[in-house]
Structure formats: C-alpha cells, structure tokens
Design an enzyme around this catalytic site. Sequence first.
Site, PDB file in Angstrom:
ATOM      1  N   HIS A 225     -13.438  16.387  11.796  1.00 16.10           N
ATOM      2  CA  HIS A 225     -14.371  17.260  12.512  1.00 16.10           C
ATOM      3  C   HIS A 225     -13.957  18.724  12.543  1.00 16.10           C
ATOM      4  CE1 HIS A 225     -11.267  16.821  15.537  1.00 16.10           C
ATOM      5  NE2 HIS A 225     -11.792  17.830  16.180  1.00 16.10           N
TER       6      HIS A 225
HETATM    7  C1  UD1 Z   1     -13.971  20.191  20.434  1.00 16.94           C
HETATM    8  C2  UD1 Z   1     -12.583  20.808  20.612  1.00 16.94           C
HETATM    9  C3  UD1 Z   1     -11.598  20.153  19.646  1.00 16.94           C
HETATM   10  C4  UD1 Z   1     -11.612  18.654  19.806  1.00 16.94           C
HETATM   11  C5  UD1 Z   1     -13.035  18.145  19.606  1.00 16.94           C
HETATM   12  C6  UD1 Z   1     -13.147  16.641  19.748  1.00 16.94           C
HETATM   13  C7  UD1 Z   1     -12.594  23.203  21.215  1.00 16.94           C
HETATM   14  C8  UD1 Z   1     -12.330  24.565  20.736  1.00 16.94           C
HETATM   15  N1  UD1 Z   1     -12.586  22.249  20.301  1.00 16.94           N
HETATM   16  O1  UD1 Z   1     -14.435  20.539  19.142  1.00 16.94           O
HETATM   17  O2  UD1 Z   1     -10.294  20.633  19.942  1.00 16.94           O
HETATM   18  O3  UD1 Z   1     -10.738  18.068  18.849  1.00 16.94           O
HETATM   19  O4  UD1 Z   1     -13.870  18.784  20.591  1.00 16.94           O
HETATM   20  O5  UD1 Z   1     -14.455  16.212  19.579  1.00 16.94           O
HETATM   21  O6  UD1 Z   1     -12.816  23.017  22.408  1.00 16.94           O
HETATM   22  N2  UD1 Z   1     -22.060  18.262  20.083  1.00 16.94           N
HETATM   23  C9  UD1 Z   1     -22.924  17.217  20.263  1.00 16.94           C
HETATM   24  N3  UD1 Z   1     -22.764  16.435  21.365  1.00 16.94           N
HETATM   25  C10 UD1 Z   1     -21.770  16.659  22.270  1.00 16.94           C
HETATM   26  C11 UD1 Z   1     -20.875  17.721  22.054  1.00 16.94           C
HETATM   27  C12 UD1 Z   1     -21.030  18.503  20.945  1.00 16.94           C
HETATM   28  O7  UD1 Z   1     -23.819  16.989  19.479  1.00 16.94           O
HETATM   29  O8  UD1 Z   1     -21.677  15.905  23.263  1.00 16.94           O
HETATM   30  C13 UD1 Z   1     -22.209  19.130  18.913  1.00 16.94           C
HETATM   31  C14 UD1 Z   1     -22.347  20.580  19.309  1.00 16.94           C
HETATM   32  O9  UD1 Z   1     -23.666  20.922  19.521  1.00 16.94           O
HETATM   33  C15 UD1 Z   1     -21.713  21.294  18.149  1.00 16.94           C
HETATM   34  C16 UD1 Z   1     -20.670  20.330  17.649  1.00 16.94           C
HETATM   35  O10 UD1 Z   1     -21.006  19.057  18.168  1.00 16.94           O
HETATM   36  O11 UD1 Z   1     -22.647  21.484  17.108  1.00 16.94           O
HETATM   37  C17 UD1 Z   1     -19.286  20.751  18.053  1.00 16.94           C
HETATM   38  O12 UD1 Z   1     -19.070  20.654  19.470  1.00 16.94           O
HETATM   39  P1  UD1 Z   1     -18.009  21.614  20.244  1.00 16.94           P
HETATM   40  O13 UD1 Z   1     -17.820  21.137  21.627  1.00 16.94           O
HETATM   41  O14 UD1 Z   1     -18.418  23.021  20.042  1.00 16.94           O
HETATM   42  O15 UD1 Z   1     -16.644  21.495  19.509  1.00 16.94           O
HETATM   43  P2  UD1 Z   1     -15.960  20.319  18.719  1.00 16.94           P
HETATM   44  O16 UD1 Z   1     -16.051  20.641  17.278  1.00 16.94           O
HETATM   45  O17 UD1 Z   1     -16.431  18.987  19.196  1.00 16.94           O
END
Ligand code: UD1
Length: 385
Positions: A225
């Site tokens: 991811h």
């Molecule tokens: C975050 C953490 C990372 C961790 C990861 C585990 C930071 C900087 N990064 O990254 O350290 O390893 O979580 O998953 O905090 N999304 C969904 N549903 C959700 C949450 C997110 O669809 O419940 C989507 C968001 O819209 C976005 C993507 O997933 O497009 C990334 O989510 P985000 O929370 O920004 O960061 P992660 O890449 O998950």
Amino acid sequence: MKIISVVGARPNFMKIAPFVQAIERHNENAKKPVLEHLLVHTGQHYDDKMSQGFFDELCIPQADLNLGIGSGSHAEQVGRTMIEFEKVLKAHRPDWVVVVGDVNATCACSITAKKEQVKLAHIEAGLRSRDMSMPEEINRLVTDRLSDLLFTPDPLSSANLRAEGVPEEKILFAGNIMIDTLEQQRDRASQLNLAEVLHRNLLLADQKQSISAITAGHFAAMTLHRPSNVDCRGVFEPLMKFLLDELSAQLPLVWPIHPRARKQLETYGLWDRVRRSPKLILLEPVGYHDMLKLNLSCRMLLTDSGGLQEECCVLGTPCLTLRANTERPVTLREHGGASVLVGNDIGRLRIESQLMLNIGRHPVRPENWDGNTARRIVEALAQRG
Ligand code: UD1
C-alpha cells in the site's frame, strides 16, 4: 490521573488493544493511582474493514470520541485532526496523551498535546528509516522530538533516540506492544479454516474456482500500500508484471488489497489483467485474525507493511520486504529475523523469492517481545503520575 490515548488508522488498533486492557487490569487490581482513560479515534480510517472490524475482533471498547477526520491530503488530515483534538484537550484536560505508531493521527495529536502543555508518551518510539520521503518517518521524528516519555520496542530504537540527544530518563525499552496482541490472538487465528478465510474475504466472485488450489504452505501472501510502491506507474507496473508472469506461476498469490493499491491499478489500466489472473487471488482488506491465519499458513509473505515484518519475525514466516529501507532492522535476516529488503528491484525479488522457496520457518523472538509490553508501559505511566 487522566490519560487520553489516540488511534487513527488500521495499524494503530492492534497497538492500542493491549494498552486499554492493561489500564483495566491496573484499575481492577486497585493499584494507585486509578487511571481514568479516554480513547479518541481521529477517524482517519473509517471503512468497517479498515476500522470498526478491528475494534470488534480485538474487543477494544468503543472510542469515547470520534473526530471524523476521514480521507484527505496529509495537510488536510493533520490540520483537521489538530483543530478537533485541541477542542478535546480543552474540554478534558488530561495529564497524559498517549500516541502509538507513526500515522498522521500520531503526529497531529502529539503537536496539539504539547501546545496545550499536556505530557506526551509515544508507544513505538525511536524507529528510524532515515527515509524522509516516507510520511511516517516525518511523523516519527516530530512525535519523538516532542514526547516526554518514549517507549521503545528494541534496543536499536533506544540507541537512535540517544544519538538524537533524548535524555536517558525519557527512554524506556518496553518491547513491542503489537506482539502482545499477536500472542493473545494466535490460538484463535490458528483454529480458523484457511478455505473459509479465503471464501469470506474473496473480492471477486469469479475467482471462487481459484481458491481450491490454495492449501497451507503452498501459497504466497502479499500486502502492498505504500505510495513508494503503488503511486508510481514505473514501479507498480513492472512489479505487477513480475507477480503475474513469474511468481504466481510458481506459487499462487493471495492479496488482500488496500483501497489505495486498488485505485492505482485502475488508474494505470492494470485492473483487468489482475482480476483475470487465476493465480492471483484478490481479497478485500482482511480482519486481524484472518490476516494472522494467512501469515501462519503461507510459504512466504511479500509486504511493505512494518507491522507485518514484525509479525513474520515472531512467526518465522520468510518475508520479502518491498522497501529499500526499514525502520525495523531487528526484523531483518542479518539481525536474526525473517525478512529481507528487496526494494522494488525485480532482479532482487526474483533471486530472493527463489531462495525463500527453499527455506522453512525460523521464528525469532527479540528481547521483550513477550506479550507483557502493555503492562510495562502502564506501570511506568502510573509511576510517573
Ligand atoms: C495510512 C498510514 C500508513 C499505514 C496505513 C495502513 C499515514 C501517513 N499513513 O496510510 O502508515 O501503514 O494507513 O493502512 O497516516 N481509504 C478508504 N477507506 C478508509 C481509509 C482510507 O477507502 O477507511 C482510502 C483513502 O480515501 C485514500 C487511501 O485509502 O485514498 C489511503 O488512506 P490514508 O488514510 O490517506 O493513508 P494510507 O495509505 O491508508
């Protein structure tokens, strides 16, 4: 004594579960001071499969407050969290704020706590990848610089803090709190049925047939991811090509796919190819026990997750870490662990995956990864007052 602890995203939940339990145990034993505890969820992760599912599985009590931050750019997530968390601190005036890990919630709440003159404790302090392109490294540096009490998972992390000038009295080598959760839950995970795990998490109904080929010890599992792997076409495309054309031809690959990775496959026009592959089985993001079952059953694991590197170390699962560096060197082969860094170098991936096909499991338990980390942390907090 009042403590507010904070969670925001998936990797935080398995770290807070044992902390909450250790507080309850401390209070049940009528130890002084009684610890009043509030759990705050910033809401960075909000899908059931990324959040509430873990609360249910790990019996974490409902958060007392949810800040509803949701998705956004880093500045948006951190900024919104700070605004909302400041209100929480003004209303509740805790003695300590306790943060875990390295996500945006960790950093945002650390800054807010210090600006409100509240003492700050960081669980999982001192990890350093020295890679400033990782948002997590920035979060770790800021959080540790501000913390009054730094609970480290291993002596290398304590040494990192000393080298940065953190006074000795602030550093406490407590062990790895996530391993508390692993030890509590591994029996339950072992008893799960692998085929049922695959069926209940299958992303696409038309891959049902492919599941029958998967048996314990005869598949690889993968999670992926990080922006460094999935946000750049020049990296993600050759990696997917290797996985589809080479690795999965030798060993079927099970991939619980993160929302970010799926979105990027669609963006790069790779989604159709991936979903049609009979040897690459796509799962929804899986729950804690199901992931542990996959880890316990697979022949090797490919990952860019820090937490999984640590779990592989204790379970002995051969682990190909798809990163150029790690903040968790204790999990690496050269330190006795089960993981090897391959970055996104396909040549290295090819060689190391072949080697891993021929080695078995070698469980290793670093010092203090013994299931008692949360107890040590809570006792230390109670003593400091
Ligand atoms: C975050 C953490 C990372 C961790 C990861 C585990 C930071 C900087 N990064 O990254 O350290 O390893 O979580 O998953 O905090 N999304 C969904 N549903 C959700 C949450 C997110 O669809 O419940 C989507 C968001 O819209 C976005 C993507 O997933 O497009 C990334 O989510 P985000 O929370 O920004 O960061 P992660 O890449 O998950």
